[in-house]
Design a protein around this motif. Sequence first.
Motif, PDB file in Angstrom:
ATOM      1  N   THR A 120       0.760  -1.405   0.036  1.00  0.00           N
ATOM      2  CA  THR A 120      -0.010  -0.186   0.004  1.00  0.00           C
ATOM      3  C   THR A 120       0.903   1.254  -0.015  1.00  0.00           C
ATOM      4  O   THR A 120       0.564   2.133  -0.580  1.00  0.00           O
ATOM      5  N   ASP A 121       1.884   1.281   0.853  1.00  0.00           N
ATOM      6  CA  ASP A 121       2.621   2.431   0.935  1.00  0.00           C
ATOM      7  C   ASP A 121       3.675   2.570  -0.074  1.00  0.00           C
ATOM      8  O   ASP A 121       4.118   3.891  -0.266  1.00  0.00           O
ATOM      9  N   GLU A 122       3.839   1.737  -0.970  1.00  0.00           N
ATOM     10  CA  GLU A 122       4.921   1.653  -2.099  1.00  0.00           C
ATOM     11  C   GLU A 122       4.242   2.291  -3.168  1.00  0.00           C
ATOM     12  O   GLU A 122       5.131   2.958  -4.149  1.00  0.00           O
ATOM     13  N   LEU A 123       2.989   2.143  -3.290  1.00  0.00           N
ATOM     14  CA  LEU A 123       2.526   2.482  -4.712  1.00  0.00           C
ATOM     15  C   LEU A 123       1.521   3.898  -4.649  1.00  0.00           C
ATOM     16  O   LEU A 123       0.880   3.845  -3.726  1.00  0.00           O
ATOM     17  N   GLY A 124       1.680   4.630  -5.611  1.00  0.00           N
ATOM     18  CA  GLY A 124       0.780   5.668  -5.705  1.00  0.00           C
ATOM     19  C   GLY A 124      -0.129   5.436  -6.799  1.00  0.00           C
ATOM     20  O   GLY A 124       0.226   4.476  -7.670  1.00  0.00           O
ATOM     21  N   VAL A 125      -1.429   5.971  -7.073  1.00  0.00           N
ATOM     22  CA  VAL A 125      -2.340   5.748  -7.969  1.00  0.00           C
ATOM     23  C   VAL A 125      -3.242   7.037  -8.348  1.00  0.00           C
ATOM     24  O   VAL A 125      -3.516   7.757  -7.612  1.00  0.00           O
ATOM     25  N   LEU A 126      -3.126   6.785  -9.832  1.00  0.00           N
ATOM     26  CA  LEU A 126      -3.794   8.131 -10.312  1.00  0.00           C
ATOM     27  C   LEU A 126      -5.063   7.597 -11.145  1.00  0.00           C
ATOM     28  O   LEU A 126      -4.618   6.524 -11.930  1.00  0.00           O
ATOM     29  N   GLY A 127      -6.065   8.140 -11.131  1.00  0.00           N
ATOM     30  CA  GLY A 127      -7.357   7.516 -11.900  1.00  0.00           C
ATOM     31  C   GLY A 127      -7.543   8.971 -13.015  1.00  0.00           C
ATOM     32  O   GLY A 127      -7.252   9.939 -12.601  1.00  0.00           O
ATOM     33  N   VAL A 128      -7.346   8.492 -14.281  1.00  0.00           N
ATOM     34  CA  VAL A 128      -7.832   9.325 -15.550  1.00  0.00           C
ATOM     35  C   VAL A 128      -9.026   8.851 -15.787  1.00  0.00           C
ATOM     36  O   VAL A 128      -8.923   7.907 -16.474  1.00  0.00           O
ATOM     37  N   ALA A 129     -10.036   9.813 -16.153  1.00  0.00           N
ATOM     38  CA  ALA A 129     -11.432   9.265 -16.445  1.00  0.00           C
ATOM     39  C   ALA A 129     -12.178  10.273 -17.221  1.00  0.00           C
ATOM     40  O   ALA A 129     -11.948  11.444 -17.073  1.00  0.00           O
ATOM     41  N   GLY A 130     -13.002   9.751 -18.164  1.00  0.00           N
ATOM     42  CA  GLY A 130     -13.671  10.801 -18.779  1.00  0.00           C
ATOM     43  C   GLY A 130     -13.813  10.407 -20.520  1.00  0.00           C
ATOM     44  O   GLY A 130     -12.605   9.819 -20.823  1.00  0.00           O
ATOM     45  N   PRO A 131     -14.403  11.105 -21.361  1.00  0.00           N
ATOM     46  CA  PRO A 131     -14.573  10.514 -22.770  1.00  0.00           C
ATOM     47  C   PRO A 131     -13.121  10.963 -23.569  1.00  0.00           C
ATOM     48  O   PRO A 131     -12.898  10.450 -24.439  1.00  0.00           O
ATOM     49  N   ARG A 132     -12.503  11.995 -22.956  1.00  0.00           N
ATOM     50  CA  ARG A 132     -11.460  12.230 -23.520  1.00  0.00           C
ATOM     51  C   ARG A 132      -9.938  11.672 -22.798  1.00  0.00           C
ATOM     52  O   ARG A 132      -8.676  12.033 -23.283  1.00  0.00           O
ATOM     53  N   ALA A 133     -10.256  10.749 -21.950  1.00  0.00           N
ATOM     54  CA  ALA A 133      -9.083  10.246 -21.453  1.00  0.00           C
ATOM     55  C   ALA A 133      -8.225   9.249 -22.138  1.00  0.00           C
ATOM     56  O   ALA A 133      -6.703   9.439 -21.820  1.00  0.00           O
ATOM     57  N   ARG A 134      -8.502   8.653 -23.001  1.00  0.00           N
ATOM     58  CA  ARG A 134      -7.602   7.794 -24.030  1.00  0.00           C
ATOM     59  C   ARG A 134      -6.791   8.726 -24.769  1.00  0.00           C
ATOM     60  O   ARG A 134      -5.426   8.496 -24.970  1.00  0.00           O
ATOM     61  N   LYS A 135      -7.302   9.904 -25.112  1.00  0.00           N
ATOM     62  CA  LYS A 135      -6.851  10.860 -26.285  1.00  0.00           C
ATOM     63  C   LYS A 135      -5.596  11.354 -25.358  1.00  0.00           C
ATOM     64  O   LYS A 135      -4.543  11.436 -26.029  1.00  0.00           O
ATOM     65  N   VAL A 136      -5.644  11.568 -24.338  1.00  0.00           N
ATOM     66  CA  VAL A 136      -4.708  12.375 -23.322  1.00  0.00           C
ATOM     67  C   VAL A 136      -3.483  11.153 -23.064  1.00  0.00           C
ATOM     68  O   VAL A 136      -2.433  11.475 -23.186  1.00  0.00           O
ATOM     69  N   LEU A 137      -3.851  10.245 -22.840  1.00  0.00           N
ATOM     70  CA  LEU A 137      -2.764   9.194 -22.372  1.00  0.00           C
ATOM     71  C   LEU A 137      -2.111   8.561 -23.639  1.00  0.00           C
ATOM     72  O   LEU A 137      -1.015   8.392 -23.155  1.00  0.00           O
ATOM     73  N   GLN A 138      -2.879   8.668 -24.657  1.00  0.00           N
ATOM     74  CA  GLN A 138      -2.211   8.102 -25.711  1.00  0.00           C
ATOM     75  C   GLN A 138      -1.054   8.805 -26.302  1.00  0.00           C
ATOM     76  O   GLN A 138       0.020   8.385 -26.971  1.00  0.00           O
ATOM     77  N   LYS A 139      -0.911  10.245 -25.833  1.00  0.00           N
ATOM     78  CA  LYS A 139       0.121  11.033 -26.025  1.00  0.00           C
ATOM     79  C   LYS A 139       1.371  10.760 -25.438  1.00  0.00           C
ATOM     80  O   LYS A 139       2.562  11.176 -25.918  1.00  0.00           O
ATOM     81  N   LEU A 140       1.409   9.999 -24.264  1.00  0.00           N
ATOM     82  CA  LEU A 140       2.338   9.745 -23.474  1.00  0.00           C
ATOM     83  C   LEU A 140       2.766   8.222 -23.176  1.00  0.00           C
ATOM     84  O   LEU A 140       3.845   7.894 -22.567  1.00  0.00           O
ATOM     85  N   THR A 141       2.437   7.791 -24.230  1.00  0.00           N
ATOM     86  CA  THR A 141       2.771   6.097 -24.554  1.00  0.00           C
ATOM     87  C   THR A 141       2.692   5.637 -25.829  1.00  0.00           C
ATOM     88  O   THR A 141       1.937   5.817 -26.388  1.00  0.00           O
ATOM     89  N   PRO A 142       3.736   4.658 -26.092  1.00  0.00           N
ATOM     90  CA  PRO A 142       3.777   4.081 -27.393  1.00  0.00           C
ATOM     91  C   PRO A 142       2.769   2.910 -27.281  1.00  0.00           C
ATOM     92  O   PRO A 142       2.331   2.575 -28.501  1.00  0.00           O
ATOM     93  N   GLU A 143       2.249   2.515 -26.478  1.00  0.00           N
ATOM     94  CA  GLU A 143       1.142   1.153 -26.043  1.00  0.00           C
ATOM     95  C   GLU A 143      -0.037   1.799 -26.682  1.00  0.00           C
ATOM     96  O   GLU A 143      -0.552   2.822 -26.664  1.00  0.00           O
ATOM     97  N   ASP A 144      -0.753   0.579 -27.653  1.00  0.00           N
ATOM     98  CA  ASP A 144      -1.797   1.045 -28.319  1.00  0.00           C
ATOM     99  C   ASP A 144      -2.915   1.014 -27.122  1.00  0.00           C
ATOM    100  O   ASP A 144      -3.348  -0.085 -26.501  1.00  0.00           O
ATOM    101  N   LEU A 145      -3.643   2.160 -26.917  1.00  0.00           N
ATOM    102  CA  LEU A 145      -4.830   2.182 -25.949  1.00  0.00           C
ATOM    103  C   LEU A 145      -6.078   2.142 -26.563  1.00  0.00           C
ATOM    104  O   LEU A 145      -7.050   2.428 -25.875  1.00  0.00           O
ATOM    105  N   SER A 146      -6.222   1.655 -27.883  1.00  0.00           N
ATOM    106  CA  SER A 146      -7.417   1.672 -28.383  1.00  0.00           C
ATOM    107  C   SER A 146      -8.508   0.503 -27.732  1.00  0.00           C
ATOM    108  O   SER A 146      -7.755   0.008 -27.158  1.00  0.00           O
ATOM    109  N   GLU A 147      -9.544   0.968 -28.408  1.00  0.00           N
ATOM    110  CA  GLU A 147     -10.685  -0.135 -27.855  1.00  0.00           C
ATOM    111  C   GLU A 147     -10.281  -1.387 -28.008  1.00  0.00           C
ATOM    112  O   GLU A 147     -10.349  -2.265 -27.057  1.00  0.00           O
TER     113      GLU A 147
END
Length: 828
Positions: free
Chosen positions: A591-618
């Motif tokens: 519990t104390d070792e990990l932080g957690v961020l939630g990213v949510a909303g219709p534009r969440a995929r568009k934002v995160l895709q800018k930051l990772t080469p991983e394919d985040l498509s449906e």
Amino acid sequence: MFRPSAQRLRGLQLLSCGLRDSPGRPRWVSRREGEENPPLPTETKWKDRAETVIIGGGCVGVSLAYHLAKAGMKDVVLLEKSELTAGSTWHAAVGFHQPGSIRIATTPVRVDEFKYQMTRTGWHATEQYIIEPEKIQEMFPLLNMNKVLAGLYNPGDGHIDPYSLTMALAAGARKYGALLKYPAPVTSLTSRSDGTWDVETPQGSLRANRIVNAAGFWAREVGQMIGLEHPLIPVQHQYVVTSSIPEVKALKRELPVLRDLEGSYYLRQERDGLLFGPYESQEKMKVQDSWVTSGVPPGFGKELFESDLDRIMEHVEAAMEMVPVLKTADIINVVNGPITYSPDILPMVGPHQGVRNYWVAIGFGYGIIHAGGVGKYLSDWILHGEPPFDLIELDPNRYGKWTTTQYTEAKARESYGFNNIVGYPKEERFAGRPTQRVSGLYKTLESKCSMGFHAGWEQPHWFYKPDQDNQYRPSFRRTNWFEPVGCEYKQVMQRVGVIDLSPFGKFNIKGQDSIRLLDHLFANVIPKVGFTNISHMLTPKGRVYAELTVSHQSPGEFLLITGSGSELHDLRWIEEAAVKGGYDVEIKNITDELGVLGVAGPRARKVLQKLTPEDLSEDAFKFLQTKTLKVSNIPVTAIRISYTGELGWELYHRREDSAALYDAIMNAGQEEGIDNFGTYAMNALRLEKAFRAWGSEMNCDTNPLEAGLEYFVKLNKPADFIGKQALKQIKAKGLKRRLVCLTLATDDVDPEGNESIWYHGKVVGNTTSGSYSYSIQKSLAFAYVPIELSEVGQEVEVELLGKNYPAVIIQEPLVLTEPTRNRLQKKR
């Protein structure tokens, strides 16, 4: 107005000291003034083995011994270091009387508080009533009625002689075969590999299958014997007894116990006089610091501290103003004794995580009141393997390593000083904060939001803009966070929001038996590698012990996530099952070792895709999939899940990377209008999606079928999971009630849970949680109602602040989740 002179104060202190007939030892005064108590009986026999050893002979420990023995447990042994009722029990205010009690309201907000409490009385049967000033005057004719607006009357309330209570319980315990041994101080506790304990005393040693620490203000010392630091602080509590008062003597019936909440004291009749006990402010009250640093003085038992009337004079004056006969009364006794406080004033009751077969019943600020119920509650739990009903508020595992002595003292001061303050919903108390358990985002966010306290963590409840009111303004009605939370709701529904979820409890489980263990623990199937599901741990009787998300990260290795308040509560259950079943697994609390961020909303995929080469498509990253990837070159475990019900991911990462990850996401989301949101908005979002919450819609008082969790319970899976057989029987018998979703049109108040549900003039159920729905602009709530009233369209009423509001059961969910909307879109 009468005020004791300095000379008289010194005289009163001398009177109090005069109760001692030898240095450090008071003369015990029995119910007949001046008559010494008879010698206490003691046991001469000894046992080498015991099923349960209870450490501590106050009313709580003796009550447990009585209830265990009465229920048929053999070999119950209670060990008391001096004599029964030593410690906090003996100096509690005395006599067994049942004159009822009245809490008086002298401000409008107190009247609201009474109405708030009464909304819970209907379904959680408690005999109490709000009474008018005329009735109060009739019942308590000595009261100054100038400021009294209303009273909260409990006809069954009263007060009891602690000595007689404890001795009656002791007699009953002996009758059913329990051994009560004293003086027998415990000098050593040693755990054995088979889970039993070696208990050493000067009288001899014995082996116990379990031990229960009920040692009162010695509980810290007992805990320290096994390496635990129980968060307990001894505080000084004073009460004052007057001589005979003519107006009291002339009464034809005993006065009810009075609680003046604004004056912060209780007052009752004591023979022909009065007894009153104040609760000083946190600045004036006194903590017995030396006991914290150096332990309780050896031999301390029925001793008292020096009285200090100066410290309580403002409360004395308040009492004299409210009950004028006190102005001419003589004070004959001032009692100042130690009471043990936990940080939040509630006791710690139950098994302790991390130590096998070690139970506690400690931290009782009101041991006389709680003894009977707690003894029965713990007895049932010990005998049947699960609590008879849910009392997670008292779980000793709500505290952890973050609970330092400094924190405990600050909170105990606050809790004592706040004893009689208004109890608002969503209350926050700020002493001792922040602890060391802050997320990596605390410094970034603290000036932008109103923080809530969750198991030691600071977590944003709601955010404010520079021109908005940012003060903490608790209320029984909608307050300054109502509009900002609405903005956060729209942020997630229309654009994209970020939330700090670091307080989640997080466990890593791996090993050759990990799948077998989890299949035994959870009612759901085990997810395939790379996937996540929502799973529930049930009790043997088929109730919901916990809800977790289970992610199968690599073959046989799992990440388990639970709510912040359930961290050690759930970990203890998992560890106990692993040991009991002999499973070869490694369980680690991260519990104390990990932080957690939630990213949510219709534009969440568009934002995160800018930051990772991983394919985040449906198609590449489906709902409830989990993957290890990098976001802005920061390693994360990403799970496509969101408690908001919208498109979203939870990103688990090293706690020290939180600020950098947050900054990267916020910068990347500028074009998408990204912003923060807090837990209040998340609660509104999850209610609209009909997501249940553990501790509200489900707990040890409910089964998963009545809670509407059938989808997550696989009765046909091969594994014989805990509670499976009981649940089959529950299903065969049929349900008596069901969880429903309802809407109600209110004015400036919203349901929050535990309110009474009315139908045709009778209470038929209760809400479990609630909020304002910003989508339909009405209040929304979950509620349990009888099966026959659970159909969509059924009309009922919800009681809020003394008024019944019309409500209607709706088809859930009110708003479809994003994955459901996508599936429906594809079918068109």
